[in-house]
Write a protein that holds these residues in place. Sequence first.
Motif: not given
Length: 142
Positions: A1-21, A114-122
């Motif tokens: 069985m496989h696990t999915v780890v999700e997160r919804e969040l709001e990022l900002k698209l940087v348009l200029s040093p003074e402006r982002s959306i 969920a998957v410790p570093p180094g155990s991905e191949e397993e």
Amino acid sequence: MHTVVERELELKLVLSPERSIPVPARLTYRTDDPFAVHFTFHIGSQHPVHWTFARELLIEGVFRPCGHGDVRIWPTKVDRRSVILIALSSPDGDALLEAPAAQVSAWLERTLRAVPPGSEEEQLGIDDALAELLAPSQDGEA
């Protein structure tokens, strides 16, 4: 069985040093694809934009500048807030996204549990599949 780890969040698209959306985004990690992280951005178009890159790159980018080419990530401060900047380049254009460091780090911690570093191949089951291929057949043929 496989696990999915999700997160919804709001990022900002940087348009200029003074402006982002604001840009709604979903971060996804799947244990059946253990080396990758998936970002889906909703930029107001009919279809979301998908990016996939190495989980290791994002982990390193939380602490220090890393990457070259299509994906570059580095930590910084903006108005005293810790953020992670993600620079994406494609034939369709370039984007600089600002992500809240605490939220990305908390999500990464969940992926590491969920998957410790180094155990991905397993998770991929390559060793089991290879052993099955190389095992002598039931009827005595090799």
